[in-house]
Design an enzyme around this catalytic site. Sequence first.
Site, PDB file in Angstrom:
ATOM      1  N   TYR A 135       4.308   2.176   4.292  1.00 10.81           N
ATOM      2  CA  TYR A 135       4.169   1.725   2.906  1.00 10.81           C
ATOM      3  C   TYR A 135       4.307   2.857   1.902  1.00 10.81           C
ATOM      4  CZ  TYR A 135       2.911  -2.939   4.269  1.00 10.81           C
ATOM      5  OH  TYR A 135       2.957  -4.204   4.784  1.00 10.81           O
ATOM      6  N   LYS A 205      -1.105   1.261  17.568  1.00 10.07           N
ATOM      7  CA  LYS A 205       0.009   1.123  18.515  1.00 10.07           C
ATOM      8  C   LYS A 205       0.298   2.526  19.068  1.00 10.07           C
ATOM      9  CE  LYS A 205       3.241  -1.567  20.191  1.00 10.07           C
ATOM     10  NZ  LYS A 205       2.936  -2.202  21.438  1.00 10.07           N
ATOM     11  N   ASP A 245      -0.667  -5.245  19.629  1.00 13.32           N
ATOM     12  CA  ASP A 245      -0.126  -6.516  20.152  1.00 13.32           C
ATOM     13  C   ASP A 245      -1.177  -7.258  20.975  1.00 13.32           C
ATOM     14  OD1 ASP A 245       0.471  -4.079  21.483  1.00 13.32           O
ATOM     15  OD2 ASP A 245       1.647  -5.131  22.973  1.00 13.32           O
ATOM     16  N   ASP A 269      -1.551  -5.472   7.614  1.00 11.65           N
ATOM     17  CA  ASP A 269      -0.839  -6.533   6.919  1.00 11.65           C
ATOM     18  C   ASP A 269      -0.694  -7.750   7.847  1.00 11.65           C
ATOM     19  OD1 ASP A 269       0.578  -7.787   4.978  1.00 11.65           O
ATOM     20  OD2 ASP A 269       2.322  -6.484   5.043  1.00 11.65           O
TER      21      ASP A 269
END
Length: 382
Positions: A135, A205, A245, A269
């Site tokens: 971002y 992640k 995930d 998000d």
Amino acid sequence: MDKITVPFIMGDGVGVEVTPSMQTIVNAAVQKAYSGQRQIEWMEVWAGERAFKKCGLWLPDETMEAFRDYKVGIKGPLTTPVGGGIRSLNVTLRQTLDLYVCLRPVRWYQGIHSPVRHPEKVDMCVFRENTEDIYAGIEWEAGTPEAEKFYRFLHDEMGVTKVRFPKTSSFGVKPVSKEGTERLVRAACRYALENKLPSVTLVHKGNIMKFTEGGFKKWGYELAEREFGEALADGRLVIKDCIADAFLQNTLLIPEEYSVIATLNLNGDYVSDQLAAMVGGIGIAPGANINYQTGHAIFEATHGTAPNIAGKDIVNPCSIILSAVMMLEYLGWKESASLIEHALERSFLDARATADLARFMPGGVSLSTSAFTREIVERIEK
Ligand code: NAD
């Protein structure tokens, strides 16, 4: 008398419906809770299409100054300018005031339709890092001299040979810092302790992005050990982590395992929207952007301007109303916050809500935005 000035942005589209609804309800709750001893003085500041029509600017300096001076404010949804200098008004507001936490509490209200079987098990608070990650907006489009230059730097100076299609690749940079991670994880741990919540989960992640997302996990654990060691040792705080995930799966399968979530900007998000959908959708999900060091905070409706339903008196004002509840709690005006929350709870239990929610409730009664506002005010005053 305790009087506080709260700057507010009305917002575009349905903003002109949801923001006054929220103000009416907040005024009623503050009056009921403090019998005139406390009061909010609303101060309109301008942004978005309304501002552009009024003075030719999407985000006038006075608006930023008001949020800087008064510290705590609230906003309706804003039309994103197409073309022109400003990419996103929301991002500009967050970055200018360095509002590094995007806070999204997610809980289910009895009576509200959910796509999952046990929505009552969803009770989480997402701390999304708000200033870093992709971002930051550092990217170059494929085919431009900048993308070519960046690729040459990668290839010639950094020895990167893994870009499969260099001529047609766009590039983005993902900065994730130790400081940025630490202040976010610190805020999440403090929140968990203050509210006696069972755990903080670092969602990342890091198995793939070892130094950015992996760094987030490592720095997060280290911070927790260093600053909250005692609470970790005596069991008041539990810190754990989950790969993003797997986390999205687990929110559906074992949501009761999670309480406070600390995560990076992009993961945050996705996670916030999925969790919001599990408890009733964007019409009812509140949010805030906060800098816990300076105290600056902007509470906000999380949905957009909904042009397809604007002006029809059918929009659900709950997102900004619940954001105002968060604001009242942040100000320490907890009694008025509880009055609003209980009034909403009772109304949903009686299957009385705006059409987006009522149509899924057995025997649901669809109320217009203005009728729903009156309904909540009456319940507060009772
Ligand atoms: P949107 O959230 O405005 O609408 C998506 C869908 O959800 C629409 O069908 C709408 O009718 C419905 N919806 C949204 N809020 C609702 C509510 N409170 N009650 C009932 N139904 C509701 O998203 P969009 O259509 O993608 O965006 C429209 C505009 O809003 C764009 O200019 C976009 O950039 C802007 N936007 C602003 C913000 C913000 O200011 N925080 C957030 C998202 C989008």
